[in-house]
Scaffold this motif. Structure first.
Motif, mmCIF file in Angstrom:
data_model
loop_
_atom_site.group_PDB
_atom_site.id
_atom_site.type_symbol
_atom_site.label_atom_id
_atom_site.label_comp_id
_atom_site.label_asym_id
_atom_site.label_seq_id
_atom_site.Cartn_x
_atom_site.Cartn_y
_atom_site.Cartn_z
ATOM 1 N N ALA A 133 42.652 30.563 46.970
ATOM 2 C CA ALA A 133 41.929 31.738 46.505
ATOM 3 C C ALA A 133 40.563 31.816 46.759
ATOM 4 C CB ALA A 133 42.063 31.935 44.749
ATOM 5 N N ASN A 134 39.856 33.155 46.716
ATOM 6 C CA ASN A 134 38.317 33.027 46.765
ATOM 7 C C ASN A 134 37.784 34.124 45.582
ATOM 8 O OD1 ASN A 134 39.354 35.347 47.988
ATOM 9 N ND2 ASN A 134 38.117 35.265 49.902
ATOM 10 N N LEU A 135 38.326 33.939 44.359
ATOM 11 C CA LEU A 135 38.029 34.656 43.460
ATOM 12 C C LEU A 135 36.483 34.345 42.869
ATOM 13 C CD1 LEU A 135 41.295 34.594 41.240
ATOM 14 C CD2 LEU A 135 40.492 36.340 42.882
ATOM 15 N N TYR A 191 37.460 40.341 38.930
ATOM 16 C CA TYR A 191 37.278 39.143 39.793
ATOM 17 C C TYR A 191 37.043 39.859 41.396
ATOM 18 C CZ TYR A 191 37.717 35.408 36.661
ATOM 19 O OH TYR A 191 37.626 34.644 35.563
ATOM 20 N N TYR A 192 36.159 39.522 42.036
ATOM 21 C CA TYR A 192 36.055 39.811 43.404
ATOM 22 C C TYR A 192 37.179 38.730 44.066
ATOM 23 C CZ TYR A 192 31.839 42.389 42.565
ATOM 24 O OH TYR A 192 30.906 43.280 41.767
ATOM 25 N N GLY A 193 37.636 39.361 45.419
ATOM 26 C CA GLY A 193 38.367 38.214 46.231
ATOM 27 C C GLY A 193 39.850 38.523 45.937
ATOM 28 N N LEU A 194 40.531 37.380 46.297
ATOM 29 C CA LEU A 194 41.902 37.238 46.387
ATOM 30 C C LEU A 194 42.655 35.902 46.098
ATOM 31 C CD1 LEU A 194 42.514 39.082 49.728
ATOM 32 C CD2 LEU A 194 42.848 40.221 47.788
ATOM 33 N N LEU A 195 43.680 36.196 45.485
ATOM 34 C CA LEU A 195 44.470 34.921 45.238
ATOM 35 C C LEU A 195 45.796 35.004 45.899
ATOM 36 C CD1 LEU A 195 45.039 33.458 41.506
ATOM 37 C CD2 LEU A 195 47.202 33.848 43.099
ATOM 38 N N HIS A 210 25.902 35.453 48.113
ATOM 39 C CA HIS A 210 26.605 34.404 48.228
ATOM 40 C C HIS A 210 28.280 34.532 48.276
ATOM 41 C CE1 HIS A 210 26.833 34.484 43.868
ATOM 42 N NE2 HIS A 210 28.160 34.215 43.911
ATOM 43 N N LEU A 211 28.549 36.058 47.950
ATOM 44 C CA LEU A 211 30.005 36.456 47.839
ATOM 45 C C LEU A 211 30.514 36.328 49.176
ATOM 46 C CD1 LEU A 211 30.527 39.140 45.081
ATOM 47 C CD2 LEU A 211 31.324 36.567 45.327
ATOM 48 N N LYS A 212 29.625 36.702 50.231
ATOM 49 C CA LYS A 212 29.996 36.780 51.483
ATOM 50 C C LYS A 212 30.501 35.583 52.035
ATOM 51 C CE LYS A 212 26.959 40.677 52.879
ATOM 52 N NZ LYS A 212 25.677 40.650 53.504
ATOM 53 N N GLU A 213 30.166 34.492 51.468
ATOM 54 C CA GLU A 213 30.497 33.167 51.961
ATOM 55 C C GLU A 213 31.640 32.576 51.296
ATOM 56 O OE1 GLU A 213 26.740 31.392 51.106
ATOM 57 O OE2 GLU A 213 25.768 33.264 52.201
ATOM 58 N N VAL A 214 32.229 33.263 50.385
ATOM 59 C CA VAL A 214 33.099 32.474 49.623
ATOM 60 C C VAL A 214 34.368 32.486 50.488
ATOM 61 C CG1 VAL A 214 34.887 32.802 47.453
ATOM 62 C CG2 VAL A 214 32.385 33.365 47.543
ATOM 63 N N GLU A 215 34.930 31.372 50.559
ATOM 64 C CA GLU A 215 35.985 30.823 51.474
ATOM 65 C C GLU A 215 37.277 30.569 50.626
ATOM 66 O OE1 GLU A 215 35.545 28.140 54.928
ATOM 67 O OE2 GLU A 215 33.598 28.283 54.765
ATOM 68 N N LEU A 216 38.151 30.776 51.083
ATOM 69 C CA LEU A 216 39.551 30.465 50.501
ATOM 70 C C LEU A 216 39.573 28.887 50.223
ATOM 71 C CD1 LEU A 216 42.191 32.533 52.548
ATOM 72 C CD2 LEU A 216 41.347 32.845 50.269
ATOM 73 N N THR A 217 39.755 28.564 48.974
ATOM 74 C CA THR A 217 39.977 27.060 48.857
ATOM 75 C C THR A 217 41.036 26.848 47.458
ATOM 76 O OG1 THR A 217 38.725 25.163 48.164
ATOM 77 C CG2 THR A 217 38.067 27.121 47.141
#
Ligand SMILES: *[C@@H]1O[C@H](CO)[C@@H](O)[C@H](O)[C@H]1NC(C)=O
Ligand SMILES: *[C@@H]1O[C@H](CO)[C@@H](O)[C@H](O)[C@H]1NC(C)=O
Ligand SMILES: *[C@@H]1O[C@H](CO)[C@@H](O)[C@H](O)[C@H]1NC(C)=O
Ligand SMILES: *[C@@H]1O[C@H](CO)[C@@H](O)[C@H](O)[C@H]1NC(C)=O
Length: 720
Positions: free
Chosen positions: A455-457, A519-523, A475-482
């Protein structure tokens, strides 16, 4: 046959087979068989059916080799942990493997005898003419074998009858295998600090089936808190399977038995057990393992050998690239990630010595349905299977219990997989979570029902950022999947929902990426990994329980009411016990893995032990036990069996909590041989006794549950 501990990124050199090589395997010379001696494989129980394997454990506190271990404090604790583990491991395997017969071990003439008569024309040719004055009896991997377990020995004159030095011991009744155990700090433990335990088989019967062996536990691991009880049980089971025949040095003794025969009379030694393929990989090629692997990989009909780990000329472990997570791979990375799998059980069928209860196999997720190309050095790096990874990023271990980093180890031969991080990677451990008040930007939840998700939530409510658009937050742009830990709950087989800190439950569509409110991002929802069994369905949402209560043991007894005048034969008792258990399991909404040794008495008292087996998913045993007692109070259990109806009487619901068998044996004194007769419970003797007569009454309409719902004067639950 050393089991190495491999936790996190720590790797260890493997020393398998060294131990077994150091032990000479004895089998009875035919001339020594006393006339009425019953070899373990020539006899049949009266019904001709196999019996559960009866293993007697003998604790020898007096190592004849190096490494005496102090018996105060730590030593005491280590020993009781080992005893509890051996007890549980032998109990687990007894319903899985079955053989026949009692037992008396052989002495090694090379040890007690200094010289034999050399003239072939004399009657006592080749018999012992001179004793070895230094003979101190027999031992098995450093554990002394009591004379009572051994045949005697004698000194022979050139002519005439012998002078008996030591008569035959009484032998061990009702036993198929003698397991000696020691807790010590031996030089092996010292040299390889990662070794938990090692074992060797010492004696075979005339059909080459292992009869006796020893497990040595390295004392320092038993006293350290880093191994849980389940870990020690799994490590014990691994060693036990080695000494029962899963060993590079015993493969050549495996026997080919015509199928369907419970007697070994028509078995022959197998022509071929292992071979090397064209790339030099050692394979175990016997039929049941080949079939089982083909089934596992989803290529039924293809005849595969099962690759063994590269360990020199012999190998006693499965290739880790192919059977990661199997109990019989060379490294152990915790009970939670280890399974007694079908391929391993198939090996015991192929040995020809045992009848295998295949329904005891635990599901192995690794490589399931992945086809012929799976696990090859040439394919693991091509991205063709998501069990493997490339690079060195962070993600989730394939069981999704842990976060992992993409890495390799010597057993993987360059292939890479997400391996649990060295510390704090377990999503299921509450203590890995964030202390209250600490910012939790990714909304992680650590809980016994949490799992790892890619995820990158990122929380939309981060302080200072909450007014800005996501694209404006640097910093949100850099959120990688982990890999991140979130709560999950199975809704049905293969389907589940997830919860992120502060969010509602959101259905997770396997193979899809979902958004989480707040949350922003995906799971990313993994496919084919979570909720694969019915276990754990709807088992969450209650308050988190601490893991320390999960090892508790309970005993549950239920009085049943049946049709008047109804009597049960032994076999019906067993069937009814199983039927009640089934009803109990479905009432609890939990797995079968919490319940052990169900039995029922003629007066219809059902008893079952409860503890959480390794690998068992779901709530703690205390929680389940509490839930069950409450629901049974509210609504009795109704079971139809043999045309009759049985109902629990709630005023006879007896609950024994904190039942702890490991404490029973703490009072042992040094050198005392502990006989833990592994009880052949309802599933053993009872199942194979002659059918008693039973009049199965018609279903009795007056035994409707409602009639039993009224409580007695002192009704309810009695805690004893
Ligand atoms: C076979 O194994 C299953 C699963 O562990 C168990 O429920 C069953 O009682 C076993 N059967 C026998 C005959 O022991
Ligand atoms: C076992 O072997 C005996 C003698 O070789 C033979 O008569 C018998 O038919 C065999 N039984 C089976 C089931 O193959
Ligand atoms: C894990 O170990 C590293 C280095 O040993 C340490 O910096 C880190 O704080 C540890 N993390 C946890 C959660 O204990
Ligand atoms: C999360 O990852 C997905 C897929 O890699 C990407 O498209 C998206 O922009 C990421 N979102 C955030 C907030 O980083």
């Amino acid at each position: 046959m050393l089991l190495l501990l491999l936790l996190g990124v720590v790797t260890s050199r493997c020393l398998h087979d060294e131990t077994q090589k150091s032990v000479s395997l004895l089998r009875p010379p035919f001339s020594q068989l006393p006339p009425n001696f019953r070899s373990s494989s020539f006899t049949l129980s009266s019904s001709g059916e196999p019996q559960p394997l009866r293993i007697q454990t003998c604790y020898t506190g007096d190592p004849t080799s190096d490494g005496a271990w102090d018996l105060e404090g730590d030593g005491m604790r280590g020993r009781s942990r080992a005893l509890a583990a051996v007890r549980e491991a032998t109990q687990r395997i007894q319903g899985v493997l079955a053989v026949q017969g009692p037992l008396l071990l052989s002495r090694d003439p090379a040890r007690y005898c200094h010289a034999v008569w050399g003239d072939p024309d004399t009657p006592n040719y080749h018999r012992c003419s001179l004793l070895n004055p230094g003979y101190k009896g027999e031992s098995c991997l450093g554990a002394k074998i009591p004379d009572a377990h051994l045949r005697g020995y004698a000194l022979w004159p050139e002519q005439g009858p012998p002078q008996v030095i030591q008569p035959d011991g009484p032998g061990v009744q009702n036993t198929d295998f003698l397991l000696y155990m020691q807790v010590a700090h031996t030089s092996k433990c010292h040299q390889e600090p990662s070794i938990i335990a090692y074992a060797a088989c010492c004696q075979l019967d005339s059909e080459d089936r292992p009869l006796a062996g020893t497990i040595v536990y390295c004392a320092q691991h038993l006293t350290s808190p880093s191994l849980s009880h389940s870990d020690i049980v799994m490590a014990t089971l691994h060693e036990l399977l080695h000494v029962l025949g899963f060993s590079g040095q015993l493969f050549k003794n495996w026997r080919d038995c015509p199928s369907g025969l419970s007697v070994r009379e028509n078995c022959s030694t197998r022509q071929q057990v292992t071979r090397r393929d064209k790339w030099g990989q050692l394979l175990l090629t016997t039929p049941a393992v080949s079939h089982s692997l083909a089934k596992h990989l989803g290529v039924l009909g293809v005849s595969l050998g099962v690759p063994l780990e590269e360990e020199g000329p012999l190998s006693s472990h499965w290739e880790a690239r192919l059977l990661q997570g199997s109990l019989m791979t060379a490294t152990f990375d915790g009970a939670q990630r280890t399974r007694l799998d079908a391929v391993t059980l198939a090996a015991f069928k192929d040995s020809g010595w045992y009848q295998v209860n295949h329904s005891a196999a635990e599901e192995l997720l690794w490589g399931q349905g992945s086809g012929l190309e799976f696990g090859l050095v040439t394919t693991c790096g091509t991205g063709s299977s998501d069990f493997f990874c490339t690079g060195s990023g962070l993600g989730c271990h394939y069981l999704h219990l842990d976060k992992g980093s993409c890495s390799s180890d010597p057993m993987l031969e360059g292939c890479r997989m997400y391996k649990p991080l060295a510390n704090g990677s377990e999503c299921w451990k509450k203590e890995n979570g964030f202390p209250a008040g600490v910012v939790n930007p990714h909304g992680e939840i650590y809980h016994s029902q949490s799992r790892c998700f890619l995820a990158n939530l990122t929380s939309q409510l981060l302080p200072a950022d909450e007014t800005r658009h996501p694209s404006q937050i640097p910093h949100l742009k850099e959120v990688e999947l982990t890999g991140r830990c979130y709560l999950h709950q199975c809704t049905e087989r293969g389907a589940y929902k997830v919860q992120v800190e502060g969010s509602p439950w959101v259905p997770c569509l396997p193979g899809k990426a979902i958004q989480i409110p707040g949350y922003y991002g995906l799971l990313f929802c993994p496919r084919g990994r979570l909720c694969q069994t019915n276990e754990g369905t709807n088992a969450v949402t209650s308050p988190p329980v601490s893991l320390s209560t999960q090892d508790l043991l309970f005993q549950l007894s239920l009085g049943l009411a049946g049709p008047p005048g109804h009597s049960l034969g032994k076999e019906q008792q067993e069937e009814l016990a199983e039927a009640v258990l089934q009803a109990l399991v479905s009432r609890g909404g939990s797995g079968r893995c919490y319940f052990h040794s169900p039995s029922i008495t003629t007066s219809l008292v059902f008893t079952v032990r409860m503890w959480k087996s390794p690998g068992c998913q779901g709530p703690s045993v205390s929680m389940l036990h509490r839930a069950l007692t409450l629901t049974l109070q509210e609504k009795p259990l109704e079971v139809y069996h043999g045309g009759a109806s049985f109902t629990t009487k709630d005023n006879q619901l007896l609950v024994t909590s904190d039942y702890n068998p490991s404490m029973t044996h703490l009072s042992l004194t040094m050198g005392l041989c502990l006989m833990l007769l592994i009880l052949v419970g309802a599933l053993g003797t009872a199942a194979y006794q002659k059918r008693a007569t039973l009049q199965v009454g018609p279903s009795a309409p007056y035994h409707l549950p409602e009639l039993h719902n009224t409580r007695g004067p002192d009704g309810g639950i009695r805690e004893v």
